[in-house]
Design an enzyme around this catalytic site. Structure first.
Site, PDB file in Angstrom:
ATOM      1  N   SER A  89     -15.388 -11.187   5.478  1.00 33.52           N
ATOM      2  CA  SER A  89     -16.005 -10.510   6.540  1.00 33.52           C
ATOM      3  C   SER A  89     -17.406 -10.881   6.525  1.00 33.52           C
ATOM      4  O   SER A  89     -17.883 -11.475   5.662  1.00 33.52           O
ATOM      5  CB  SER A  89     -16.106  -8.714   6.262  1.00 33.52           C
ATOM      6  OG  SER A  89     -15.033  -8.441   6.740  1.00 33.52           O
TER       7      SER A  89
ATOM      8  N   ASP B  37      -0.888 -11.143  -6.761  1.00 35.74           N
ATOM      9  CA  ASP B  37      -2.401 -11.328  -7.195  1.00 35.74           C
ATOM     10  C   ASP B  37      -2.333 -11.364  -8.538  1.00 35.74           C
ATOM     11  O   ASP B  37      -2.541 -10.198  -9.164  1.00 35.74           O
ATOM     12  CB  ASP B  37      -3.326 -10.442  -6.418  1.00 35.74           C
ATOM     13  CG  ASP B  37      -4.759 -10.743  -6.919  1.00 35.74           C
ATOM     14  OD1 ASP B  37      -4.992 -11.705  -7.509  1.00 35.74           O
ATOM     15  OD2 ASP B  37      -5.564 -10.067  -6.392  1.00 35.74           O
TER      16      ASP B  37
ATOM     17  N   ASP C 114      -0.930  -6.754   1.001  1.00 39.91           N
ATOM     18  CA  ASP C 114      -2.225  -7.749   0.486  1.00 39.91           C
ATOM     19  C   ASP C 114      -2.363  -7.219  -1.077  1.00 39.91           C
ATOM     20  O   ASP C 114      -2.264  -6.112  -1.314  1.00 39.91           O
ATOM     21  CB  ASP C 114      -3.288  -7.001   1.163  1.00 39.91           C
ATOM     22  CG  ASP C 114      -4.517  -7.758   1.182  1.00 39.91           C
ATOM     23  OD1 ASP C 114      -4.615  -8.978   0.832  1.00 39.91           O
ATOM     24  OD2 ASP C 114      -5.567  -7.136   1.439  1.00 39.91           O
TER      25      ASP C 114
ATOM     26  N   HIS D 232      -9.692 -14.937   1.103  1.00 41.18           N
ATOM     27  CA  HIS D 232     -10.055 -13.441   1.124  1.00 41.18           C
ATOM     28  C   HIS D 232     -11.595 -13.263   1.357  1.00 41.18           C
ATOM     29  O   HIS D 232     -12.214 -14.460   1.074  1.00 41.18           O
ATOM     30  CB  HIS D 232      -9.584 -12.841  -0.367  1.00 41.18           C
ATOM     31  CG  HIS D 232      -8.164 -12.798  -0.204  1.00 41.18           C
ATOM     32  ND1 HIS D 232      -7.550 -11.467  -0.697  1.00 41.18           N
ATOM     33  CD2 HIS D 232      -6.981 -13.828  -0.342  1.00 41.18           C
ATOM     34  CE1 HIS D 232      -6.220 -11.673  -0.606  1.00 41.18           C
ATOM     35  NE2 HIS D 232      -5.933 -13.010  -0.423  1.00 41.18           N
TER      36      HIS D 232
ATOM     37  N   ASN E  58      -8.804 -13.404   5.717  1.00 39.42           N
ATOM     38  CA  ASN E  58      -8.632 -12.117   5.308  1.00 39.42           C
ATOM     39  C   ASN E  58     -10.095 -11.269   5.814  1.00 39.42           C
ATOM     40  O   ASN E  58     -10.748 -11.562   5.454  1.00 39.42           O
ATOM     41  CB  ASN E  58      -8.436 -11.931   4.003  1.00 39.42           C
ATOM     42  CG  ASN E  58      -6.891 -12.003   3.629  1.00 39.42           C
ATOM     43  OD1 ASN E  58      -6.255 -12.717   4.230  1.00 39.42           O
ATOM     44  ND2 ASN E  58      -6.593 -11.680   2.298  1.00 39.42           N
TER      45      ASN E  58
HETATM   46  O1  G3H Z   1      -8.968  -6.776  -0.399  1.00 38.51           O
HETATM   47  C1  G3H Z   1      -9.334  -5.585  -0.393  1.00 38.51           C
HETATM   48  C2  G3H Z   1      -9.192  -4.990   1.068  1.00 38.51           C
HETATM   49  O2  G3H Z   1     -10.289  -4.955   1.631  1.00 38.51           O
HETATM   50  C3  G3H Z   1      -8.387  -3.702   0.884  1.00 38.51           C
HETATM   51  O3  G3H Z   1      -9.111  -2.778   0.354  1.00 38.51           O
HETATM   52  O4  G3H Z   1      -7.689  -1.589  -1.386  1.00 38.51           O
HETATM   53  O5  G3H Z   1      -9.598  -0.346  -0.222  1.00 38.51           O
HETATM   54  O6  G3H Z   1      -7.468  -0.602   0.824  1.00 38.51           O
HETATM   55  P1  G3H Z   1      -8.428  -1.407  -0.148  1.00 38.51           P
HETATM   56  P1  13P Z   2     -13.531  -8.296   3.111  1.00 38.72           P
HETATM   57  O1  13P Z   2     -13.852  -7.126   2.283  1.00 38.72           O
HETATM   58  O2  13P Z   2     -14.458  -9.332   3.493  1.00 38.72           O
HETATM   59  O3  13P Z   2     -13.152  -7.869   4.381  1.00 38.72           O
HETATM   60  O4  13P Z   2     -12.243  -8.982   2.534  1.00 38.72           O
HETATM   61  C1  13P Z   2     -11.040  -8.582   2.789  1.00 38.72           C
HETATM   62  C2  13P Z   2      -9.642  -9.102   2.116  1.00 38.72           C
HETATM   63  O5  13P Z   2     -10.036 -10.160   1.259  1.00 38.72           O
HETATM   64  C3  13P Z   2      -8.541  -8.383   2.199  1.00 38.72           C
HETATM   65  O6  13P Z   2      -7.587  -8.882   1.172  1.00 38.72           O
HETATM   66 ZN    ZN Z   3      -8.654  -9.988  -0.490  1.00 39.72          ZN
END
Ligand code: G3H
Ligand code: 13P
Ligand code: ZN
Length: 313
Positions: free
Chosen positions: A218, A106, A84, A215, A258
């Site tokens: 949520s 990205d 990701d 992306h 995502n």
């Molecule tokens: O897009 C971002 C995801 O929610 C991952 O978050 O970089 O804190 O693991 P993180």
């Molecule tokens: P959320 O923060 O909305 O769950 O998005 C997650 C995401 O895009 C991970 O790449």
């Molecule tokens: Zn993302």
């Protein structure tokens, strides 16, 4: 079946009018929760690791946890392992060389031509090794960015750029910005968030049959925010992307959605509730199990009500 790529998953999802959930994984309980829910509902699923996840858990643990999930679900559902938000060629190469079946480069914060160049470099390398590539065009709002309307408009993906981008890079799927954003604090309560399905339609007209990724998808389920805040938490009020709008996107060209923040809310809600009810407990298995149960419930709901991927394994 071993870990799979997303090629077949996306083709079926596009044709079938549903999307595959791409859930972020950081530890064993989260991997178990997601894959058990997907297994019970006979749904394909993508498990994805961010830079933060790779730093926290180490790439080898994440990879082997996901491989363990393939075995624990009797090889009965397709599971892909995806990087990701890969920041550059090197991190993508590292994941490609170590068994990931899909990577995201990205380059969305770079100028268009730089984004094209790095995305093409990753696609060329990945395709030699049978790995699929997601790139991004357009910028999502940051976690707590207080964007005004004009700034927000400027961040949407420009449909006029997508054909050139995909043709020049050779990537396999494209993440677009149509009003979603990362994190749990997306919109103020009382607002009426709308993702721009019209831009999605326009993009999919220009790229017929091409898988689109969302992306920041949520929905910030309020029942879990309440559990957290009534058990010692102090989350700010916020709402996320309405699930019915994501379902509409999934019926269209969006093949990958995502979700991370909602899983974090579920895990935290389960642990806080457990700790408040049992202040004498100190066995991590007890409270992590409750966190895992809520994460599983959330993924269950996503598969049925957001993704539409039940029985598509
Ligand atoms: O897009 C971002 C995801 O929610 C991952 O978050 O970089 O804190 O693991 P993180
Ligand atoms: P959320 O923060 O909305 O769950 O998005 C997650 C995401 O895009 C991970 O790449
Ligand atoms: Zn993302």
């Amino acid at each position: 079946m071993p870990l799979v790529t997303t090629t077949e998953m996306f083709k079926k999802a596009y044709d079938g009018g549903y999307a595959i959930g791409a859930f972020n994984v950081n530890n064993m309980e989260i991997v178990q929760a997601i894959t058990e829910a997907a297994w019970e509902l006979h749904s394909p699923v993508i498990l994805q690791a961010s830079a933060g996840a790779r730093k926290y858990a180490k790439q080898a643990y994440l990879k082997h946890l996901v491989e363990a999930a393939v075995e624990a679900t009797n090889n009965e559902i397709p599971i892909a392992l995806h990087l990701d938000h890969g920041a550059d060629f090197e991190v993508c190469k590292d994941c490609i060389d170590h068994g990931f079946t899909s990577v995201m480069i990205d380059g969305s914060s770079r100028p268009f031509d730089d984004n094209v160049a790095v995305s093409k470099q990753v696609a060329d390398y990945a395709h030699e090794k049978g790995v699929v590539v997601e790139a991004e065009l357009g910028t999502l709002a940051g976690v707590e960015d207080d964007v005004n309307v004009a700034a927000e408009t400027a961040q949407y993906t420009d449909p006029d750029q997508v054909v050139e981008f995909v043709e020049r890079t050779g990537v396999d799927s494209l993440a677009i910005a149509i009003g979603t954003s990362h994190g749990a604090y997306k919109f103020k309560p009382g607002t009426d968030p709308h993702i721009r399905l019209d831009i999605l339609e326009e993009i999919s007209k220009r790229l017929p049959g091409f898988p689109i990724v969302l992306h920041g998808s949520s929905s910030v389920p309020q029942e879990y925010v309440k559990i957290i805040n009534s058990n010692g938490g102090a989350l700010q009020d916020a709402i996320g992307i309405p699930e019915d709008q994501l379902r509409e996107a999934a019926k269209r060209a969006v093949c990958k959605i995502n979700i991370d923040s909602d899983l974090r809310l579920g895990m935290t809600a389960g642990i806080r509730e457990h700790m408040a009810a049992h202040p004498d407990h100190f066995d991590p298995r007890q409270y992590l199990a409750d966190g895992r149960t809520y994460v599983k419930d959330i993924v269950h709901n996503k598969i049925i009500n957001v993704l539409g991927s039940e029985n598509k394994a």
